[in-house]
Design a protein around this motif. Sequence first.
Motif, PDB file in Angstrom:
ATOM      1  N   VAL A   1      -5.327  -2.009  12.381  1.00  0.00           N
ATOM      2  CA  VAL A   1      -5.333  -2.544  11.019  1.00  0.00           C
ATOM      3  C   VAL A   1      -6.159  -3.823  11.026  1.00  0.00           C
ATOM      4  O   VAL A   1      -5.921  -4.720  11.849  1.00  0.00           O
ATOM      5  N   LEU A   2      -7.123  -3.909  10.121  1.00  0.00           N
ATOM      6  CA  LEU A   2      -7.997  -5.077  10.023  1.00  0.00           C
ATOM      7  C   LEU A   2      -7.916  -5.660   8.622  1.00  0.00           C
ATOM      8  O   LEU A   2      -8.005  -4.934   7.633  1.00  0.00           O
ATOM      9  N   ASP A   3      -7.764  -6.956   8.547  1.00  0.00           N
ATOM     10  CA  ASP A   3      -7.724  -7.676   7.276  1.00  0.00           C
ATOM     11  C   ASP A   3      -9.003  -8.507   7.171  1.00  0.00           C
ATOM     12  O   ASP A   3      -9.274  -9.350   8.024  1.00  0.00           O
ATOM     13  N   SER A   4      -9.800  -8.254   6.133  1.00  0.00           N
ATOM     14  CA  SER A   4     -11.002  -9.043   5.834  1.00  0.00           C
ATOM     15  C   SER A   4     -11.975  -9.113   7.011  1.00  0.00           C
ATOM     16  O   SER A   4     -12.445 -10.201   7.373  1.00  0.00           O
ATOM     17  N   PRO A   5     -12.302  -7.977   7.635  1.00  0.00           N
ATOM     18  CA  PRO A   5     -13.235  -8.031   8.765  1.00  0.00           C
ATOM     19  C   PRO A   5     -14.666  -8.276   8.307  1.00  0.00           C
ATOM     20  O   PRO A   5     -15.056  -7.887   7.204  1.00  0.00           O
ATOM     21  N   PHE A   6     -15.450  -8.927   9.151  1.00  0.00           N
ATOM     22  CA  PHE A   6     -16.884  -9.074   8.925  1.00  0.00           C
ATOM     23  C   PHE A   6     -17.598  -7.971   9.693  1.00  0.00           C
ATOM     24  O   PHE A   6     -16.993  -7.268  10.517  1.00  0.00           O
ATOM     25  N   SER A   7     -18.869  -7.808   9.436  1.00  0.00           N
ATOM     26  CA  SER A   7     -19.625  -6.730  10.091  1.00  0.00           C
ATOM     27  C   SER A   7     -20.025  -7.105  11.516  1.00  0.00           C
ATOM     28  O   SER A   7     -19.731  -6.386  12.461  1.00  0.00           O
TER      29      SER A   7
ATOM     30  N   VAL B   1      -8.669  -0.686   6.952  1.00  0.00           N
ATOM     31  CA  VAL B   1      -9.247  -1.970   6.577  1.00  0.00           C
ATOM     32  C   VAL B   1      -8.645  -2.401   5.245  1.00  0.00           C
ATOM     33  O   VAL B   1      -8.664  -1.647   4.279  1.00  0.00           O
ATOM     34  N   VAL B   2      -8.113  -3.614   5.205  1.00  0.00           N
ATOM     35  CA  VAL B   2      -7.626  -4.224   3.963  1.00  0.00           C
ATOM     36  C   VAL B   2      -8.590  -5.347   3.608  1.00  0.00           C
ATOM     37  O   VAL B   2      -8.868  -6.217   4.445  1.00  0.00           O
ATOM     38  N   HIS B   3      -9.112  -5.329   2.371  1.00  0.00           N
ATOM     39  CA  HIS B   3     -10.149  -6.306   2.030  1.00  0.00           C
ATOM     40  C   HIS B   3     -10.031  -6.705   0.568  1.00  0.00           C
ATOM     41  O   HIS B   3      -9.769  -5.863  -0.297  1.00  0.00           O
ATOM     42  N   GLY B   4     -10.243  -7.998   0.299  1.00  0.00           N
ATOM     43  CA  GLY B   4     -10.250  -8.491  -1.066  1.00  0.00           C
ATOM     44  C   GLY B   4     -11.566  -8.201  -1.754  1.00  0.00           C
ATOM     45  O   GLY B   4     -12.638  -8.353  -1.150  1.00  0.00           O
ATOM     46  N   SER B   5     -11.512  -7.817  -3.019  1.00  0.00           N
ATOM     47  CA  SER B   5     -12.738  -7.498  -3.758  1.00  0.00           C
ATOM     48  C   SER B   5     -13.596  -8.725  -4.012  1.00  0.00           C
ATOM     49  O   SER B   5     -14.809  -8.609  -4.217  1.00  0.00           O
ATOM     50  N   GLU B   6     -12.992  -9.936  -4.004  1.00  0.00           N
ATOM     51  CA  GLU B   6     -13.720 -11.161  -4.306  1.00  0.00           C
ATOM     52  C   GLU B   6     -13.945 -12.022  -3.063  1.00  0.00           C
ATOM     53  O   GLU B   6     -14.138 -13.231  -3.184  1.00  0.00           O
TER      54      GLU B   6
ATOM     55  N   GLN C   1     -18.491  -5.541   1.129  1.00  0.00           N
ATOM     56  CA  GLN C   1     -19.362  -4.537   1.734  1.00  0.00           C
ATOM     57  C   GLN C   1     -19.304  -4.556   3.261  1.00  0.00           C
ATOM     58  O   GLN C   1     -19.550  -3.546   3.914  1.00  0.00           O
ATOM     59  N   MET C   2     -18.932  -5.704   3.839  1.00  0.00           N
ATOM     60  CA  MET C   2     -18.762  -5.762   5.296  1.00  0.00           C
ATOM     61  C   MET C   2     -17.535  -4.957   5.712  1.00  0.00           C
ATOM     62  O   MET C   2     -17.588  -4.165   6.663  1.00  0.00           O
ATOM     63  N   GLY C   3     -16.424  -5.161   5.019  1.00  0.00           N
ATOM     64  CA  GLY C   3     -15.223  -4.390   5.326  1.00  0.00           C
ATOM     65  C   GLY C   3     -15.433  -2.909   5.100  1.00  0.00           C
ATOM     66  O   GLY C   3     -14.953  -2.070   5.877  1.00  0.00           O
ATOM     67  N   ARG C   4     -16.176  -2.568   4.043  1.00  0.00           N
ATOM     68  CA  ARG C   4     -16.446  -1.154   3.773  1.00  0.00           C
ATOM     69  C   ARG C   4     -17.303  -0.548   4.893  1.00  0.00           C
ATOM     70  O   ARG C   4     -17.078   0.597   5.295  1.00  0.00           O
ATOM     71  N   ALA C   5     -18.270  -1.317   5.407  1.00  0.00           N
ATOM     72  CA  ALA C   5     -19.102  -0.811   6.500  1.00  0.00           C
ATOM     73  C   ALA C   5     -18.271  -0.543   7.749  1.00  0.00           C
ATOM     74  O   ALA C   5     -18.490   0.456   8.446  1.00  0.00           O
TER      75      ALA C   5
ATOM     76  N   ASP D   1      -6.573 -15.314   0.767  1.00  0.00           N
ATOM     77  CA  ASP D   1      -5.353 -15.160  -0.024  1.00  0.00           C
ATOM     78  C   ASP D   1      -4.861 -13.717  -0.074  1.00  0.00           C
ATOM     79  O   ASP D   1      -4.094 -13.357  -0.957  1.00  0.00           O
ATOM     80  N   THR D   2      -5.283 -12.896   0.870  1.00  0.00           N
ATOM     81  CA  THR D   2      -4.859 -11.489   0.838  1.00  0.00           C
ATOM     82  C   THR D   2      -3.352 -11.355   1.022  1.00  0.00           C
ATOM     83  O   THR D   2      -2.722 -10.502   0.401  1.00  0.00           O
TER      84      THR D   2
END
Length: 284
Positions: free
Chosen positions: A177-183, A220-225, A232-236, A256-257
């Motif tokens: 499980v990843l929260d707000s990962p970068f590419s 992957v859990v990621h904030g839209s803002e 797009q990094m989390g989506r990748a 703030d996730t």
Amino acid sequence: MISTLLKVLAALLVAYAVVVLLAWQFQERLAFPGPNAPVPDPVARGIPDGRVVTTVTADGVRLHGWYLPPAPAPPAGVTAPGVIWFYGNMETVSDLAPVLRTFRPPSTGVLVFDYRGYGQSGGRPTELGLYSDAEAAWTFLTQRPEIDSTRIAVYGRSLGSAVALYLATSRSVAAVVLDSPFSNAREMADQHYAIVPTTLLHLRLDNVERASQVEAPLLVVHGSEDRIAPLQMGRAVADTAPDGSLFVLDGAGHNDTYTFGSESYRNEFHAFLAKHLADRGGRN
């Protein structure tokens, strides 16, 4: 006039060269600004069954952290799943009490150590050093008699996503499980330090590449803002994983996730772990 302009230009070039040199020389200090803080007693932070633990890495660095045993405890002779928690930059174990009180998965042991150079842990943080810390955490948790070593998940937030993915590609983890990962480090440098040539970067922290090698299910859990590690990094990261999925928290930023979508986030997190850490007969 021309002479003055040339002098100004030369001074600017020298200043730029100094900035680039310092950024190259101290890039790990910039990337890993480990804050110091003592590891508090988890009982005093509202986690009555938590305990302070220590371990030593393969290169001799002593790490300090918390271990939260499975609650409720499994019956005698039965083992429980576990989660190794890797937090984000500028965090320490002492910051995690409210998060763990809310997000701690039921009937699952949770282990979190301060990285080297963070909190109360010794040493100086480097990319390879953080990976050595992850290996030490894995060894510690897999040796717990109440933990089923075939049912261990890794959780990583922000910087911790790189540490979690390293472990997921070097050990047989059951879920990620990843929260707000970068590419990766290069794209993060382009995002925030465009003035510095990325050709000088020796940090890799390549989450996209490692995610492509992960055999375990990955969420992957990621904030839209998110403005630090954009969505797009989390989506990748999610898209490149063989068994990846993305859970977007609409309106959440990078930091703030936990609070922005605490109930939906917690439910998604717990359901994912319950599914992939279910007892299928594996034992230590």
